[in-house]
Motif scaffolding. Sequence first.
Motif, PDB file in Angstrom:
ATOM      1  N   PRO A 250      72.388  31.355  79.520  1.00  0.00           N
ATOM      2  CA  PRO A 250      71.429  32.193  80.252  1.00  0.00           C
ATOM      3  C   PRO A 250      70.821  33.220  79.288  1.00  0.00           C
ATOM      4  CG  PRO A 250      73.546  32.063  81.384  1.00  0.00           C
ATOM      5  CD  PRO A 250      73.748  31.454  80.040  1.00  0.00           C
ATOM      6  N   ALA A 251      69.513  33.456  79.421  1.00  0.00           N
ATOM      7  CA  ALA A 251      68.795  34.284  78.445  1.00  0.00           C
ATOM      8  C   ALA A 251      69.408  35.674  78.278  1.00  0.00           C
ATOM      9  CB  ALA A 251      67.330  34.398  78.848  1.00  0.00           C
ATOM     10  N   ASP A 252      69.790  36.315  79.400  1.00  0.00           N
ATOM     11  CA  ASP A 252      70.299  37.686  79.263  1.00  0.00           C
ATOM     12  C   ASP A 252      71.644  37.701  78.541  1.00  0.00           C
ATOM     13  OD1 ASP A 252      71.312  36.336  81.393  1.00  0.00           O
ATOM     14  OD2 ASP A 252      71.385  38.050  82.760  1.00  0.00           O
ATOM     15  N   GLU A 253      72.452  36.655  78.774  1.00  0.00           N
ATOM     16  CA  GLU A 253      73.745  36.585  78.096  1.00  0.00           C
ATOM     17  C   GLU A 253      73.534  36.430  76.587  1.00  0.00           C
ATOM     18  OE1 GLU A 253      76.500  33.916  79.980  1.00  0.00           O
ATOM     19  OE2 GLU A 253      77.920  34.049  78.304  1.00  0.00           O
ATOM     20  N   TRP A 254      72.618  35.531  76.226  1.00  0.00           N
ATOM     21  CA  TRP A 254      72.319  35.327  74.806  1.00  0.00           C
ATOM     22  C   TRP A 254      71.837  36.625  74.160  1.00  0.00           C
ATOM     23  CZ3 TRP A 254      72.270  33.982  70.040  1.00  0.00           C
ATOM     24  CH2 TRP A 254      71.154  34.244  69.231  1.00  0.00           C
ATOM     25  N   LEU A 255      70.891  37.297  74.812  1.00  0.00           N
ATOM     26  CA  LEU A 255      70.325  38.498  74.195  1.00  0.00           C
ATOM     27  C   LEU A 255      71.364  39.604  74.045  1.00  0.00           C
ATOM     28  CD1 LEU A 255      66.731  38.506  75.711  1.00  0.00           C
ATOM     29  CD2 LEU A 255      67.363  38.143  73.311  1.00  0.00           C
ATOM     30  N   SER A 256      72.303  39.686  75.001  1.00  0.00           N
ATOM     31  CA  SER A 256      73.299  40.743  74.841  1.00  0.00           C
ATOM     32  C   SER A 256      74.294  40.380  73.729  1.00  0.00           C
ATOM     33  CB  SER A 256      73.984  41.086  76.169  1.00  0.00           C
ATOM     34  OG  SER A 256      74.908  40.098  76.497  1.00  0.00           O
ATOM     35  N   ILE A 257      74.597  39.083  73.573  1.00  0.00           N
ATOM     36  CA  ILE A 257      75.451  38.662  72.449  1.00  0.00           C
ATOM     37  C   ILE A 257      74.758  39.000  71.127  1.00  0.00           C
ATOM     38  CG2 ILE A 257      76.278  36.599  71.192  1.00  0.00           C
ATOM     39  CD1 ILE A 257      76.872  35.351  73.934  1.00  0.00           C
ATOM     40  N   TYR A 258      73.481  38.667  71.077  1.00  0.00           N
ATOM     41  CA  TYR A 258      72.718  38.900  69.844  1.00  0.00           C
ATOM     42  C   TYR A 258      72.690  40.387  69.498  1.00  0.00           C
ATOM     43  CZ  TYR A 258      68.943  38.961  66.479  1.00  0.00           C
ATOM     44  OH  TYR A 258      68.209  39.161  65.341  1.00  0.00           O
ATOM     45  N   GLU A 259      72.365  41.197  70.493  1.00  0.00           N
ATOM     46  CA  GLU A 259      72.269  42.639  70.254  1.00  0.00           C
ATOM     47  C   GLU A 259      73.607  43.219  69.809  1.00  0.00           C
ATOM     48  OE1 GLU A 259      69.700  44.679  70.026  1.00  0.00           O
ATOM     49  OE2 GLU A 259      68.391  42.958  70.386  1.00  0.00           O
ATOM     50  N   SER A 260      74.699  42.716  70.413  1.00  0.00           N
ATOM     51  CA  SER A 260      76.001  43.301  70.086  1.00  0.00           C
ATOM     52  C   SER A 260      76.479  42.878  68.698  1.00  0.00           C
ATOM     53  CB  SER A 260      77.037  42.918  71.143  1.00  0.00           C
ATOM     54  OG  SER A 260      77.304  41.535  71.051  1.00  0.00           O
ATOM     55  N   GLN A 261      75.983  41.742  68.189  1.00  0.00           N
ATOM     56  CA  GLN A 261      76.479  41.276  66.883  1.00  0.00           C
ATOM     57  C   GLN A 261      75.566  41.615  65.726  1.00  0.00           C
ATOM     58  OE1 GLN A 261      77.795  37.197  66.676  1.00  0.00           O
ATOM     59  NE2 GLN A 261      78.673  37.284  68.721  1.00  0.00           N
ATOM     60  N   LYS A 262      74.284  41.782  65.995  1.00  0.00           N
ATOM     61  CA  LYS A 262      73.370  41.913  64.862  1.00  0.00           C
ATOM     62  C   LYS A 262      73.617  43.223  64.120  1.00  0.00           C
ATOM     63  CE  LYS A 262      69.332  44.295  66.371  1.00  0.00           C
ATOM     64  NZ  LYS A 262      67.968  44.382  66.719  1.00  0.00           N
ATOM     65  N   GLY A 263      73.359  43.203  62.845  1.00  0.00           N
ATOM     66  CA  GLY A 263      73.555  44.420  62.070  1.00  0.00           C
ATOM     67  C   GLY A 263      74.218  44.114  60.750  1.00  0.00           C
ATOM     68  N   LEU A 264      75.488  43.767  60.821  1.00  0.00           N
ATOM     69  CA  LEU A 264      76.216  43.562  59.570  1.00  0.00           C
ATOM     70  C   LEU A 264      75.868  42.224  58.942  1.00  0.00           C
ATOM     71  CD1 LEU A 264      79.678  44.894  60.679  1.00  0.00           C
ATOM     72  CD2 LEU A 264      78.096  45.961  59.057  1.00  0.00           C
ATOM     73  N   SER A 265      75.591  42.237  57.638  1.00  0.00           N
ATOM     74  CA  SER A 265      75.361  40.952  56.993  1.00  0.00           C
ATOM     75  C   SER A 265      76.652  40.491  56.321  1.00  0.00           C
ATOM     76  CB  SER A 265      74.213  41.030  56.009  1.00  0.00           C
ATOM     77  OG  SER A 265      74.369  42.139  55.189  1.00  0.00           O
ATOM     78  N   LEU A 266      76.700  39.202  56.058  1.00  0.00           N
ATOM     79  CA  LEU A 266      77.919  38.595  55.521  1.00  0.00           C
ATOM     80  C   LEU A 266      78.106  38.905  54.044  1.00  0.00           C
ATOM     81  CD1 LEU A 266      77.580  35.023  57.000  1.00  0.00           C
ATOM     82  CD2 LEU A 266      79.495  36.545  57.401  1.00  0.00           C
ATOM     83  N   ASN A 267      79.362  38.865  53.599  1.00  0.00           N
ATOM     84  CA  ASN A 267      79.612  38.864  52.165  1.00  0.00           C
ATOM     85  C   ASN A 267      80.496  37.663  51.831  1.00  0.00           C
ATOM     86  OD1 ASN A 267      82.332  39.529  52.631  1.00  0.00           O
ATOM     87  ND2 ASN A 267      81.790  41.698  52.759  1.00  0.00           N
ATOM     88  N   GLU A 268      80.747  37.462  50.550  1.00  0.00           N
ATOM     89  CA  GLU A 268      81.484  36.273  50.090  1.00  0.00           C
ATOM     90  C   GLU A 268      82.850  36.130  50.774  1.00  0.00           C
ATOM     91  OE1 GLU A 268      80.586  33.782  48.399  1.00  0.00           O
ATOM     92  OE2 GLU A 268      78.700  34.465  47.520  1.00  0.00           O
ATOM     93  N   THR A 269      83.544  37.279  50.960  1.00  0.00           N
ATOM     94  CA  THR A 269      84.889  37.225  51.540  1.00  0.00           C
ATOM     95  C   THR A 269      84.835  36.684  52.963  1.00  0.00           C
ATOM     96  OG1 THR A 269      85.142  39.300  50.393  1.00  0.00           O
ATOM     97  CG2 THR A 269      87.004  38.591  51.729  1.00  0.00           C
ATOM     98  N   GLU A 270      83.826  37.151  53.708  1.00  0.00           N
ATOM     99  CA  GLU A 270      83.726  36.692  55.094  1.00  0.00           C
ATOM    100  C   GLU A 270      83.386  35.202  55.168  1.00  0.00           C
ATOM    101  OE1 GLU A 270      82.323  40.975  56.850  1.00  0.00           O
ATOM    102  OE2 GLU A 270      80.944  39.641  55.824  1.00  0.00           O
ATOM    103  N   ILE A 271      82.555  34.755  54.229  1.00  0.00           N
ATOM    104  CA  ILE A 271      82.219  33.330  54.177  1.00  0.00           C
ATOM    105  C   ILE A 271      83.491  32.520  53.935  1.00  0.00           C
ATOM    106  CG2 ILE A 271      81.164  31.592  52.652  1.00  0.00           C
ATOM    107  CD1 ILE A 271      79.070  32.577  54.387  1.00  0.00           C
ATOM    108  N   LEU A 272      84.295  33.003  52.986  1.00  0.00           N
ATOM    109  CA  LEU A 272      85.542  32.319  52.655  1.00  0.00           C
ATOM    110  C   LEU A 272      86.448  32.275  53.885  1.00  0.00           C
ATOM    111  CD1 LEU A 272      86.987  31.096  50.199  1.00  0.00           C
ATOM    112  CD2 LEU A 272      88.113  33.292  49.870  1.00  0.00           C
ATOM    113  N   LYS A 273      86.508  33.405  54.589  1.00  0.00           N
ATOM    114  CA  LYS A 273      87.345  33.490  55.787  1.00  0.00           C
ATOM    115  C   LYS A 273      86.875  32.470  56.832  1.00  0.00           C
ATOM    116  CE  LYS A 273      88.781  36.864  59.046  1.00  0.00           C
ATOM    117  NZ  LYS A 273      88.128  37.915  59.787  1.00  0.00           N
TER     118      LYS A 273
END
Length: 326
Positions: A296-319
């Motif tokens: 559902p669109a509202d569920e997707w948008l709230s997931i997106y809003e709550s997660q966006k911000g931090l970008s990945l680094n090598e350690t997280e990729i490895l994890k």
Amino acid sequence: MISSKVKFLESFLGEGSSLSRNNDVAFYCPKCNHRKKKLAVNLNTDKKGHWGKYHCWVCGEKFKGKNLISLLKFCGRYSLLKEYVKTINDDKWFTLDTKKVDLNVALPIKFIPISSYLLNNDKNSNLKRAYHYLKNERKLTDIEIISNMFGITTDKNYYGYVIIPSFDKDGELNYFVGRSYTGSKYRYRNCKNAKTNIIFNEINIDWNSDLLITEGPFDCIKSKLNSTCILGSSLIKKSLLFKKIVENKTPIKLALDSDSKGTEKAINIASLLMKYNIDVQIINFDKKYKDIAEMPADEWLSIYESQKGLSLNETEILKKRIEGMV
Ligand SMILES: [Zn+2]
């Protein structure tokens, strides 16, 4: 002869490893983009004069008994391949799928926009069926159906498929995807243009904002964000999309399918982009949804809003890679 084969392959696949005892050379796989050189190409020539048996140890992509085209098409360098074929007229083995060289794409004949069902009250029963598929199964709004210029066609190759057109930055048609609305076992039937040469609906993209990358066109539409899709494949270095992202330093959000294949693809794309100093983030969502299109669109948008911000680094990729193995 061996060195000219290596040179030929390297012009598509990048630098190969040194030759093994069995005359295998390893390359980065253009299909799965695994971070290591896991694609082995054998350079021995058999009695028929054929060579180039290949196998990717990660995604399983392998020689299909005809030629290297099915591998090299992932590199998106058709003009180069065509040039090469001209220079080796003694080797009939390389044949070209010329349809893939032609960048001009046209909608199937007798294209009928679904808007004519809504706006002109067209009584065509296929239009009605396609409309109800988009509305009820895909949960698209009338505005989304009209503004994305969905249509159907009487062309027998795409009969029973909703045609989803894509436009380049100047508004010219650059691709289209057919999606079955009759439950055909071939769910998608795409146009013959090479995916790597185009950017899906580039006309809608703002390269200076966060760009969401999804697998399919319905995910893009339902995301309601600045987005494009990779049409189910991967993001390879030679693709137009990759070049534009790097050129514009566009921050990328990846929301591919939630299954293990999608997760692996996202990790591979993320690590490729990070090598080019692109800010990238993987958006995770509940596995009960296969993709954004199912959410559902509202569920997707709230997931997106709550997660966006931090970008990945090598350690997280490895994890993430380790998590993916469990
Ligand atoms: Zn592979």
